[in-house]
Design an enzyme around this catalytic site. Structure first.
Site, PDB file in Angstrom:
ATOM      1  N   ASP A 167       0.991  -1.307  -0.127  1.00 35.97           N
ATOM      2  CA  ASP A 167      -0.020  -0.072   0.065  1.00 35.97           C
ATOM      3  C   ASP A 167       0.840   1.286   0.049  1.00 35.97           C
ATOM      4  O   ASP A 167       1.903   1.189  -0.663  1.00 35.97           O
ATOM      5  CB  ASP A 167      -0.712   0.020   1.350  1.00 35.97           C
ATOM      6  CG  ASP A 167      -2.230   0.533   1.047  1.00 35.97           C
ATOM      7  OD1 ASP A 167      -2.283   1.953   1.043  1.00 35.97           O
ATOM      8  OD2 ASP A 167      -3.370  -0.214   0.810  1.00 35.97           O
ATOM      9  N   HIS A 199      -3.500   5.592   4.194  1.00 36.62           N
ATOM     10  CA  HIS A 199      -4.190   4.648   3.600  1.00 36.62           C
ATOM     11  C   HIS A 199      -3.534   3.428   3.957  1.00 36.62           C
ATOM     12  O   HIS A 199      -4.263   2.319   4.488  1.00 36.62           O
ATOM     13  CB  HIS A 199      -4.328   4.631   2.228  1.00 36.62           C
ATOM     14  CG  HIS A 199      -5.324   3.561   1.415  1.00 36.62           C
ATOM     15  ND1 HIS A 199      -5.039   2.307   0.976  1.00 36.62           N
ATOM     16  CD2 HIS A 199      -6.625   3.448   1.219  1.00 36.62           C
ATOM     17  CE1 HIS A 199      -5.982   1.678   0.575  1.00 36.62           C
ATOM     18  NE2 HIS A 199      -7.114   2.534   0.884  1.00 36.62           N
ATOM     19  N   THR A 214      -7.364   3.584  24.207  1.00 37.29           N
ATOM     20  CA  THR A 214      -8.202   3.302  25.294  1.00 37.29           C
ATOM     21  C   THR A 214      -8.564   1.937  25.163  1.00 37.29           C
ATOM     22  O   THR A 214      -9.797   1.425  26.137  1.00 37.29           O
ATOM     23  CB  THR A 214      -9.490   4.235  25.002  1.00 37.29           C
ATOM     24  OG1 THR A 214     -10.084   3.850  23.861  1.00 37.29           O
ATOM     25  CG2 THR A 214      -8.986   5.637  24.961  1.00 37.29           C
ATOM     26  N   VAL A 216     -10.070  -0.090  22.879  1.00 38.58           N
ATOM     27  CA  VAL A 216     -10.911  -0.714  22.127  1.00 38.58           C
ATOM     28  C   VAL A 216     -10.332  -1.344  20.775  1.00 38.58           C
ATOM     29  O   VAL A 216      -9.271  -1.186  19.953  1.00 38.58           O
ATOM     30  CB  VAL A 216     -11.653   0.706  21.216  1.00 38.58           C
ATOM     31  CG1 VAL A 216     -12.619   0.185  20.082  1.00 38.58           C
ATOM     32  CG2 VAL A 216     -12.299   1.458  22.262  1.00 38.58           C
ATOM     33  N   ASN A 296     -14.396   0.527  -6.215  1.00 42.64           N
ATOM     34  CA  ASN A 296     -15.374   1.282  -5.557  1.00 42.64           C
ATOM     35  C   ASN A 296     -15.887   2.370  -6.830  1.00 42.64           C
ATOM     36  O   ASN A 296     -16.480   3.257  -6.197  1.00 42.64           O
ATOM     37  CB  ASN A 296     -14.757   2.443  -4.495  1.00 42.64           C
ATOM     38  CG  ASN A 296     -14.090   1.861  -3.438  1.00 42.64           C
ATOM     39  OD1 ASN A 296     -14.389   0.618  -3.172  1.00 42.64           O
ATOM     40  ND2 ASN A 296     -13.231   2.267  -2.552  1.00 42.64           N
ATOM     41  N   ALA A 312      -7.915  -7.535  -8.677  1.00 42.09           N
ATOM     42  CA  ALA A 312      -8.671  -8.129  -7.929  1.00 42.09           C
ATOM     43  C   ALA A 312      -9.612  -9.128  -9.074  1.00 42.09           C
ATOM     44  O   ALA A 312      -9.911 -10.247  -8.653  1.00 42.09           O
ATOM     45  CB  ALA A 312      -9.724  -7.400  -7.375  1.00 42.09           C
ATOM     46  N   SER A 369     -11.273  -1.115   0.080  1.00 40.78           N
ATOM     47  CA  SER A 369      -9.990  -1.153   0.728  1.00 40.78           C
ATOM     48  C   SER A 369     -10.024  -1.435   2.103  1.00 40.78           C
ATOM     49  O   SER A 369      -9.173  -2.208   2.576  1.00 40.78           O
ATOM     50  CB  SER A 369      -9.478   0.071   0.491  1.00 40.78           C
ATOM     51  OG  SER A 369      -8.823   0.490  -0.784  1.00 40.78           O
TER      52      SER A 369
END
Length: 420
Positions: A167, A199, A214, A216, A296, A312, A369
């Protein structure tokens, strides 16, 4: 190797009609801006017919055309980069049966006129970060992808499984990744691996991350080994050869998963790229599963559907579509339209919270993505569970355990990817 001119478009005469059809389609359906997002670099790939040796064209390239030639055999113990090729005009990828040529228009014309010697030419694509989806800084469903893929309750963490994310690079000093096993390499000329785009860091966070500051959870394979290959520049674009070099590096380093949230647009009726297919098959032969974003370009709300993008759409690559937290197809997610251009699987790709280069730290964005690294992480969990499996067995198991949904296979493939 002459550097690609990312703003230059050069086409073979035989491709003119195909190009015009593509430009008309993209302009009509998507207002595609060819000036700001050109399609090709101006270089070409030479694709050898099966079992044809490079020696058949070596004399033509060296003696008749005066081109300087380099070989991938010179890089057996190190990655291939353009900076190492000095002034070479041609690079032979010996394992793949392809060559990259950066000659001028007259030299390309000679190649075109002598292509009866057992090869043909394909223009080198410019590759882009495919996400132009509105994003926000935070979202209330920041970790829904982790929960819906069941990654948070899986008995597997991808421990020591090597995941390559190709990437825009990686913020390897991000505090969430301190102490992790991280290997990095930049295939972009004159740019370090540090991610000045964002990205790449976001995708690595989803595939390989763990928790934020935190506590998460936002990453799938939290104990995986990270291989961050920079194949797109800080503006989010790059030459196709950079991606090929990154895939080669990842496969040669024993990566079991190669994740690519990038692509080039494809028009209806266009086939898959033989360069990517040869590279993908080579990676499979070395034990890696390759996964890429479906793209997209669709606008489903307007009844506009675009084919799965490149790479792809290659048979050797798993194409990933995007769903939202209600298991609805993302408005932008591409579908299976062209032969071979199947969607293989779908995953969380809307409002996805993950790491971002400091000082921002985190960001929520959408796109195929974002779905792709979810699948990449799940593949690492499967490799941990089945370390002796073949890539084809891992792919089969990924599809078998996916959550089946009442949506067309042309849009989601086998279903929503979930963790073992």
């Amino acid at each position: 190797m002459k550097k690609p001119i990312l703003g230059k478009q050069t086409f073979l005469p035989e491709n003119t009609e195909r190009l015009q059809a593509f430009e008309n389609f993209m302009a009509k359906n998507y207002s595609y801006d060819f000036d700001s997002r050109p399609l090709y670099t101006g270089r070409y790939f030479i694709i050898l017919d099966e079992k044809q040796p490079f020696s058949n064209i070596s004399e033509l390239l060296r003696n008749n055309m005066g081109l300087s030639v380099a070989s991938s055999n010179d890089f057996r113990n190190e990655p291939i980069t353009e900076a190492k090729l000095a002034d070479a005009d041609v690079l032979f990828y010996n394992e793949l049966g392809i060559a990259l040529v950066g000659g001028d228009s007259e030299q390309i014309k000679i190649l075109e006129e002598t292509s009866d010697r057992g090869f043909y030419l394909e223009p080198e694509k410019i590759v882009y970060v495919p996400d132009e989806v509105p994003s926000v800084i935070s979202a209330p469903q920041a970790t829904w992808g982790i929960m819906q893929t069941k990654s948070d309750i899986s008995n597997y963490t991808g421990k020591d499984v090597k995941i390559a994310v190709l990437d825009t690079g990686f913020d390897y000093e991000h505090p969430d990744f301190i102490g992790r096993n991280i290997q990095t390499y930049s295939f972009v000329p004159d740019e370090e691996v540090d991610d000045l785009h964002g990205h790449g860091t976001h995708c690595i966070g989803t595939a390989c991350g763990n928790t934020n500051d935190t506590g998460v959870r936002y990453g799938v394979a939290k104990d995986s080994a990270i291989y961050a290959g920079k194949v797109l520049n800080n503006e989010g674009s790059g030459a196709q050869a950079w991606i090929v070099n990154g895939m080669d590096w990842a496969a040669n380093n024993g990566c079991k998963v190669i994740s690519m949230s990038l692509g080039s647009p494809i028009f209806p009726g266009q086939g898959y790229d033989p360069v990517y297919e040869k590279t993908g098959m080579n990676a499979l032969s070395k034990g890696a599963v390759v996964v890429a974003a479906a793209g997209n370009e669709s606008r489903r709300a307007w009844n506009q559907f675009n084919p799965v993008g490149s790479p792809a759409n290659c048979p050797s690559v798993l194409a990933v579509a995007a769903l939202d937290s209600g298991n609805n197809l993302a408005n932008f997610s591409n579908r299976h339209i062209n032969p071979y251009g199947e969607v293989d699987i779908a995953c969380a790709g809307v409002d996805i919270y993950s790491s971002w280069p400091m000082p921002m730290g985190y960001r929520t964005i959408s796109g195929t993505s974002m779905a792709t690294p979810h699948v990449a992480g799940i593949l690492a969990l499967l490799w941990e569970k089945y370390p002796s499996a073949s890539p084809y067995e891992i792919i089969s198991e990924l599809k078998r355990i996916s959550q089946k949904l009442p949506l067309p296979a042309m849009d989601i493939g086998s279903g929503f990817a979930v963790a073992p």
